[in-house]
Design an enzyme around this catalytic site. Structure first.
Site, PDB file in Angstrom:
ATOM      1  N   VAL A 146       4.180  -1.200   3.907  1.00 46.56           N
ATOM      2  CA  VAL A 146       2.903  -1.634   4.458  1.00 46.56           C
ATOM      3  C   VAL A 146       2.130  -2.437   3.426  1.00 46.56           C
ATOM      4  O   VAL A 146       2.038  -2.051   2.256  1.00 46.56           O
ATOM      5  CB  VAL A 146       2.081  -0.399   4.898  1.00 46.56           C
ATOM      6  CG1 VAL A 146       0.702  -0.822   5.375  1.00 46.56           C
ATOM      7  CG2 VAL A 146       2.814   0.363   5.992  1.00 46.56           C
ATOM      8  N   ILE A 148      11.520   3.624   6.504  1.00 47.09           N
ATOM      9  CA  ILE A 148      11.863   2.596   7.486  1.00 47.09           C
ATOM     10  C   ILE A 148      11.214   1.258   7.164  1.00 47.09           C
ATOM     11  O   ILE A 148      11.789   0.199   7.391  1.00 47.09           O
ATOM     12  CB  ILE A 148      11.414   3.039   8.899  1.00 47.09           C
ATOM     13  CG1 ILE A 148      12.170   4.298   9.317  1.00 47.09           C
ATOM     14  CG2 ILE A 148      11.626   1.934   9.918  1.00 47.09           C
ATOM     15  CD1 ILE A 148      13.640   4.109   9.543  1.00 47.09           C
ATOM     16  N   LEU A 164       0.836  -1.202   0.000  1.00 46.38           N
ATOM     17  CA  LEU A 164       0.000   0.000   0.000  1.00 46.38           C
ATOM     18  C   LEU A 164       0.868   1.249   0.000  1.00 46.38           C
ATOM     19  O   LEU A 164       0.539   2.255  -0.621  1.00 46.38           O
ATOM     20  CB  LEU A 164      -0.880   0.030   1.253  1.00 46.38           C
ATOM     21  CG  LEU A 164      -2.143  -0.809   1.281  1.00 46.38           C
ATOM     22  CD1 LEU A 164      -2.787  -0.716   2.652  1.00 46.38           C
ATOM     23  CD2 LEU A 164      -3.118  -0.327   0.212  1.00 46.38           C
ATOM     24  N   ASP A 207       6.022  13.171  14.469  1.00 44.01           N
ATOM     25  CA  ASP A 207       6.437  12.922  13.079  1.00 44.01           C
ATOM     26  C   ASP A 207       5.242  13.152  12.157  1.00 44.01           C
ATOM     27  O   ASP A 207       4.909  12.314  11.313  1.00 44.01           O
ATOM     28  CB  ASP A 207       6.972  11.495  12.949  1.00 44.01           C
ATOM     29  CG  ASP A 207       7.772  11.286  11.668  1.00 44.01           C
ATOM     30  OD1 ASP A 207       8.248  12.294  11.092  1.00 44.01           O
ATOM     31  OD2 ASP A 207       7.930  10.132  11.231  1.00 44.01           O
ATOM     32  N   LYS A 252       2.750  -3.824   8.790  1.00 47.56           N
ATOM     33  CA  LYS A 252       3.934  -2.991   8.571  1.00 47.56           C
ATOM     34  C   LYS A 252       5.177  -3.814   8.885  1.00 47.56           C
ATOM     35  O   LYS A 252       5.319  -4.333  10.000  1.00 47.56           O
ATOM     36  CB  LYS A 252       3.861  -1.755   9.479  1.00 47.56           C
ATOM     37  CG  LYS A 252       5.015  -0.795   9.337  1.00 47.56           C
ATOM     38  CD  LYS A 252       4.777   0.427  10.239  1.00 47.56           C
ATOM     39  CE  LYS A 252       5.919   1.419  10.164  1.00 47.56           C
ATOM     40  NZ  LYS A 252       5.670   2.608  11.029  1.00 47.56           N
TER      41      LYS A 252
END
Length: 515
Positions: free
Chosen positions: A135, A132, A127, A285, A150
């Site tokens: 997903v 990092i 997706l 974030d 994830k």
């Protein structure tokens, strides 16, 4: 990979994508470009592409830490050309993915069992693919619920370790290159970032952060945090509820849904201040790739926040000083700002408060002369810190995440609604919060909350008082001894001084008689 080889790679990529044109005209820039020219064997890449795309490709090639830097820059459309900002926005969901079959294998390794035992309809096409992790969509076998899985990127740790080593190297060199670099506490800043990035790599910690943020905003009209499945949390794996919404960066789709942009921008500010001051636990974030909009009711839009790996917490003291600082700024009380910086210990006690107040006034007053739509609150805060550093303020690592998050929030708010009046939105919230903190009700609540501690302390109170009295007597005894020693020493010095004077006088008399 050593820090030196990593430094070479950074410079080589900088040269390959011809990023020297981003540098301002300065003698150091000329020397730097001359140094890059020495890397004559590095071939140019994407040389016919615009500078924004070249910058994006360079950051993407450099890896996670650099991508995150680009993500932050992408929100600053007030300081970046539109074409550059648009390209950097792609870093949020357009990082090159790794193979879906490899992702499936990594998920099964983390779970310790075949993926089909827990999920079905697993989509090999991701997706989203971020710096990092990436997903994948799936459904729970037990409940048929839609989820996202994830999984951390393979072999990411060596690159991150090399980048952090390089950051430490640069931080150490700063003290050599610039005489005032110590005030920046550069090494401490790198240490803080190192802790942050390694927390972000640990998805068990992210699961706990998500749970806490979700509990803080249950039934909230401004922010929704998805449910996380703790039983499947692993260091490299996270499974959470799949949510549907429009990416905050997709302005065209938001317009098509007739979203109330003014309300959405104001709610972004409310969400920020609620997390910082009510909960003292904030999503740090909040770049556009981590924010979606629930448009079920376009005239009552709600944010959806994902990727809660990086969070911030402030001490109660920092929280209070920040609230007072913001309120003083709103009220244009520069004397109060100067006093707060000194009281908080952010600048030294012996700072010339009159000069400090005048410097704050010089920075802030021109800002209030501008139309509200042109005022950048984040930039003002940055300017205040800059002025304070001229008065020997040391960078406060605990405020770095807060400052970065404010840049995100304001950048997004301005993009949604350029006339966003941050003062009108934030000031009532801060005044209400501060009034509550100083209310009788809050004080009673604190006493009640600390009741168990007082109950435990009371039986020990006589002993502690006696211990304190004994400590005071011992301290007084030592002070008396020191006072006696000091008196004896001073008396001895006086006697030696008088002896010296007497000797000089006798010698002078003898010389006079002889002469």
């Amino acid at each position: 990979m050593t820090k030196y080889s990593r430094l070479y790679k950074v410079l080589a990529i900088f040269k390959a994508y011809q990023l020297g044109e981003l540098l301002p005209e300065h003698r150091l820039s000329v020397k730097f470009k001359a140094g890059l020219a020495c890397l004559f064997w590095v071939r140019a890449k994407a040389k016919h592409e615009p500078i924004g795309e070249r910058l994006r490709l360079a950051l993407q090639e450099l890896g996670p830490i650099w991508i995150k830097f680009g993500q932050m820059l992408s929100t600053r459309r007030d300081i970046l050309p539109a074409d550059v900002a648009n390209q950097l926005t792609l870093l949020q969901d357009d990082v090159v993915p790794f193979d879906g079959k490899l992702a499936k294998t990594l998920i099964e390794e983390a779970l310790g069992k075949p993926l089909e035992d827990i999920f079905f309809d697993f989509d090999l096409t991701p997706l989203a693919s971020a710096s990092i992790a990436q997903v994948h969509a799936a459904k729970m076998k037990s409940s048929k619920a839609d989820v996202v899985i994830k999984i951390r990127r393979p072999d990411i740790l060596p690159s991150i370790k090399a980048d952090i080593e390089l950051m430490y190297f640069v931080a150490e060199q700063l003290s050599v290159w610039f005489k005032d670099a110590g005030k920046l506490r550069a090494t401490e800043v790198v240490q803080d970032y190192e802790r942050t990035i390694y927390k972000e790599l640990n998805f068990v910690q992210e699961a706990e952060n998500t749970r806490r943020l979700r509990s803080n905003f249950i039934n909230s009209e401004i922010l929704y945090i998805p449910y996380v499945y703790p039983e499947f949390s692993r260091e490299t794996l996270l499974v959470e509820e799949r949510v549907w919404g429009i990416p905050i960066s997709d302005m065209e789709q938001l317009r098509q849904h007739n979203v109330d942009f003014k309300l959405l921008a104001e709610r972004g500010v409310q969400a920020f201040f609620t997390q910082v001051f009510r909960d003292n636990f904030f999503h740090a974030d909040m770049h556009p790739g981590n924010i979606f909009v629930d448009v079920t009711n376009p005239q009552d839009p709600r944010y959806i926040g994902i990727d809660c790996a990086v969070v911030g917490e402030l001490t109660k003291e920092d929280q209070r000083y920040l609230a007072k600082n913001f309120m003083a700024f709103f009220n244009r009380d520069y004397r109060k700002i100067a006093e707060l910086y000194i009281d908080s210990g952010w600048v030294a006690e012996d700072t010339d408060i009159d000069a400090f107040e005048a410097a704050m006034h010089d920075v802030c007053e021109p800002v209030f002369a501008k139309p509200l739509g042109e005022i950048s609150f984040a930039q003002v805060l940055f300017s205040l810190f800059h002025v304070a550093r001229q008065f020997n303020m040391q960078v406060q690592p605990q405020l770095i995440l807060l400052e970065k998050t404010l840049f995100y929030i304001e950048g997004l708010g301005r993009q949604l609604y350029p006339q966003l009046d941050l003062w009108v939105t934030a000031k009532p919230f801060l005044e209400s919060w501060y009034k509550e903190q100083t209310s009788i009700k809050y004080m009673v609540k604190q006493v009640v909350n600390n009741g168990p501690a007082w109950v435990e302390l009371l039986p020990e109170l006589p002993n502690r008082i006696n211990q304190q009295e004994r400590a005071n007597r011992l301290l007084k005894s030592k002070l008396d001894q020191l006072s006696l020693q000091l008196y004896t020493s001073q008396k001895k010095q006086r006697n030696q001084f008088y002896l010296l004077i007497g000797t000089v006088v006798i010698i002078a008399v003898l010389l006079f008689i002889v002469i």
